[in-house]
Scaffold this active site. Structure first.
Site, PDB file in Angstrom:
ATOM      1  N   ALA A   1       5.827  45.136  14.716  1.00 15.46           N
ATOM      2  CA  ALA A   1       6.557  44.467  15.789  1.00 15.46           C
ATOM      3  C   ALA A   1       5.978  44.757  17.168  1.00 15.46           C
ATOM      4  O   ALA A   1       6.171  43.979  18.089  1.00 15.46           O
ATOM      5  CB  ALA A   1       8.029  44.835  15.743  1.00 15.46           C
TER       6      ALA A   1
ATOM      7  N   CYS B   1       9.061  56.384  20.207  1.00 12.89           N
ATOM      8  CA  CYS B   1       7.934  55.929  21.020  1.00 12.89           C
ATOM      9  C   CYS B   1       7.891  56.622  22.366  1.00 12.89           C
ATOM     10  O   CYS B   1       6.859  56.723  22.996  1.00 12.89           O
ATOM     11  CB  CYS B   1       8.022  54.431  21.238  1.00 12.89           C
TER      12      CYS B   1
ATOM     13  N   ALA C   1       8.399  45.521   8.955  1.00 15.54           N
ATOM     14  CA  ALA C   1       8.795  45.894   7.589  1.00 15.54           C
ATOM     15  C   ALA C   1       9.346  47.315   7.506  1.00 15.54           C
ATOM     16  O   ALA C   1      10.298  47.572   6.765  1.00 15.54           O
ATOM     17  CB  ALA C   1       7.597  45.746   6.643  1.00 15.54           C
TER      18      ALA C   1
HETATM   19  C1  LIG Z   1      10.279  50.023  15.892  1.00 14.34           C
HETATM   20  C2  LIG Z   1      10.525  48.932  16.877  1.00 14.34           C
HETATM   21  C3  LIG Z   1       9.478  48.147  17.361  1.00 14.34           C
HETATM   22  C4  LIG Z   1       8.030  48.416  17.011  1.00 14.34           C
HETATM   23  O1  LIG Z   1       7.775  48.082  15.684  1.00 14.34           O
HETATM   24  P1  LIG Z   1       6.441  48.629  14.963  1.00 14.34           P
HETATM   25  O2  LIG Z   1       6.377  47.798  13.722  1.00 14.34           O
HETATM   26  O3  LIG Z   1       6.696  50.079  14.700  1.00 14.34           O
HETATM   27  O4  LIG Z   1       5.305  48.393  15.871  1.00 14.34           O
HETATM   28  C5  LIG Z   1       9.783  47.127  18.233  1.00 14.34           C
HETATM   29  N1  LIG Z   1      11.046  46.879  18.604  1.00 14.34           N
HETATM   30  C6  LIG Z   1      12.089  47.607  18.159  1.00 14.34           C
HETATM   31  C7  LIG Z   1      13.461  47.282  18.607  1.00 14.34           C
HETATM   32  C8  LIG Z   1      11.859  48.665  17.285  1.00 14.34           C
HETATM   33  O5  LIG Z   1      12.877  49.392  16.868  1.00 14.34           O
END
Ligand SMILES: *Cc1c(COP(=O)(O)O)cnc(C)c1O
Length: 383
Positions: free
Chosen positions: A71, A326, A200
Site C-alpha cells: 500500500a 512506520c 495483503a
Molecule cells: C500498513 C499501512 C500502509 C502501508 O502498507 P504497506 O503494504 O506496508 O506498504 C498504508 N496505509 C495504512 C493505513 C496502513 O496501515
C-alpha cells in the site's frame, strides 16, 4: 515471543493462505507475462483468479485491480500518478492530518513540485467532517485522499459522504482502505471511490504485495504509472508479478469476504474485554478516539502519567506499539493523536493494541494483567 497484539502493523499469514501459495514457488513458477508456454499461462490464470477475488471484496471488476508491492506503493502511485496526469488542469489536493505517511509524504513531494495541499484535521473523536472536506475543495482541486480506517486509533471515516461530494464537485477520490477492509463495509461503487489502496499483509496475507483499485468507468480514471519497464499492469506498474504473493493475497481476500463479518464481531468482543479488564485493574485509563466508529480490533489508550516508551520497554511479553510502526523509530508523540487535539503528554503515553484473527481470550486476559502490572509499577517508581 509473547502475546501478539500489534495486528495493525502486520498480521500473521493465515495457514490457509500459505497452503495455496506453496505450489506457486516450485511447481507453477512461470512468469505470468510469458505468453508462449503453459508455465506462463498457468501463472497468469492464477493471477487473474486472485484479481477477481480482490475486486469482489471491494465491489470492483478484476480489470480495475493493479498489483503493487504494497500500500505504500499504491498510495504513491495514486497521488503522484493522478497529479502527473491532471496537473495541467489543477494543482490542488485535499487530504487529512491522520493519513498514513505514504499519503502525507507523497503530498509533501508534490508540494515541492508546485502542488498545493490542504490538510483537514479530524474532530476530537478522530473522525473527519465531510463538510470540512467540502470547504477545502476549490475549482483547482484534482484529488481528495481520505483513509477508510485509521491505523493508530481506528476511527472509521465517512467515506460514502465524502464520495458523494467529490462526485458532485467532479474531483477524483482516493481512499487508503488498508486497515478497514474486511472490518467495516467498503464498496467502491456505493461509496463513489475512484482509487483505493490495499495491502495483503494487513489482512493475514503475505508482506510485499498490495493493489491499487483504479476505476475504469464513470469516470474512467487516468493516471501515469510511476515505475517504467515492461508495461505490465496496463502500463501502470511495470515489473514481473510476484505470483505466489498475489495468489496468497487473493486467498486472504476470499477469506475476508467469507469470514470478515463474523470475525469482526468476535474481535470486537475481545477488544471490549481488553478495555474492561484494563479499566478494572488500573486507574486513569484514557481511551483515544471514539469507541463506536472504530476498527473492531483497535484500542488506543493512554495511562495517565505513564510514558509509552517506558511501558513498552518493560513489557517484553506483550507486543503492542505506540503510534504506527512506520514512525515508531522517532520519539515524537503521534501526529495522529496530536491532530485530534490530544495534548503532548497524553499522546506520548498512548499505547496501540491491535486484536486480530488469531488472538485468544487467554491472551487478552494475560495482556491486560501484564500491562496493568507494569503501568502500576512505573507510576509507583515515579511517586
Ligand atoms: C500498513 C499501512 C500502509 C502501508 O502498507 P504497506 O503494504 O506496508 O506498504 C498504508 N496505509 C495504512 C493505513 C496502513 O496501515
Amino acid at each position: 515471543m509473547g502475546v501478539y497484539l500489534d495486528n495493525h502493523s502486520t498480521t500473521r499469514v493465515d495457514p490457509r493462505v500459505v497452503e495455496v501459495m506453496l505450489p506457486y514457488f516450485t511447481e507453477t513458477y512461470g512468469n505470468a507475462a510469458s505468453r508462449s508456454h503453459a508455465f506462463g499461462w498457468a501463472s497468469e490464470a492464477a493471477v487473474e483468479d486472485a484479481r477477481a477475488a480482490i475486486g469482489a471484496l471491494i465491489g470492483a471488476s478484476p480489470a480495475e485491480i493493479v498489483f503493487t508491492s504494497g500500500a505504500t506503493e499504491s498510495n504513491n502511485l495514486a497521488l503522484k500518478g493522478v497529479a502527473e496526469h491532471h496537473g495541467s488542469r489543477g494543482r490542488h489536493i485535499v487530504t487529512t492530518a491522520i493519513e498514513h505517511k505514504a499519503v502525507l509524504d507523497s503530498c509533501h513531494h508534490l508540494e515541492r513540485l508546485g502542488f498545493e495541499v490542504s490538510v483537514v484535521s479530524p474532530g476530537g473523536d478522530g473522525v473527519v467532517d465531510p463538510d470540512a472536506i467540502a470547504r477545502a475543495i476549490t475549482d483547482r482541486t484534482i484529488l481528495v485522499s481520505v483513509m477508510l480506517a485509521n491505523n493508530e486509533m481506528g476511527a472509521i471515516q465517512p467515506i460514502e459522504a465524502i464520495g458523494r461530494l467529490t462526485r458532485e464537485r467532479k474531483v477524483l477520490f482516493h481512499c487508503d482502505a488498508v486497515q478497514g477492509i474486511g472490518r467495516t463495509a467498503f464498496d467502491v461503487e456505493r461509496m463513489g471511490v475512484d482509487l483505493a489502496s490495499l495491502s495483503a499483509h494487513k489482512i493475514y496475507g503475505p508482506k510485499g504485495v498490495g493493489a491499487l483499485y483504479v476505476r475504469r468507468s464513470r469516470p474512467r480514471v487516468q493516471l501515469i504509472g510511476q515505475i517504467d519497464g515492461g508495461g505490465h499492469e496496463r502500463g501502470l506498474r511495470s515489473g514481473t508479478l510476484n505470483v505466489p504473493a498475489i495468489v496468497g493475497f487473493g486467498k486472504a481476500c476470499g477469506l475476508m469476504a467469507e469470514e470478515g463479518v463474523a470475525e469482526s464481531v468476535r474481535v470486537r468482543g475481545l477488544r471490549d474485554r481488553l478495555l474492561s479488564r484494563l479499566r478494572t485493574s488500573i486507574e486513569g485509563v484514557l481511551v483515544n478516539g471514539d469507541l463506536e466508529r472504530r476498527h473492531p480490533g483497535n484500542l488506543n489508550v493512554s495511562f495517565a502519567g505513564v510514558r509509552s516508551d517506558a511501558l513498552m520497554g518493560a513489557l517484553h511479553d506483550v507486543a503492542v506499539s505506540s503510534g504506527s510502526a512506520c514512525t515508531s523509530a522517532s520519539l515524537e508523540p503521534s501526529y495522529v493523536l496530536r491532530a485530534m487535539g490530544i495534548d503532548e503528554e497524553r499522546a506520548a503515553g498512548s499505547i496501540r493494541f491491535g486484536v486480530g484473527r488469531f488472538t485468544t481470550e487467554e491472551e487478552i486476559e494475560f495482556a491486560a494483567r501484564r500491562v496493568a502490572e507494569e503501568a502500576r509499577k512505573l507510576r509507583s517508581d515515579q511517586a
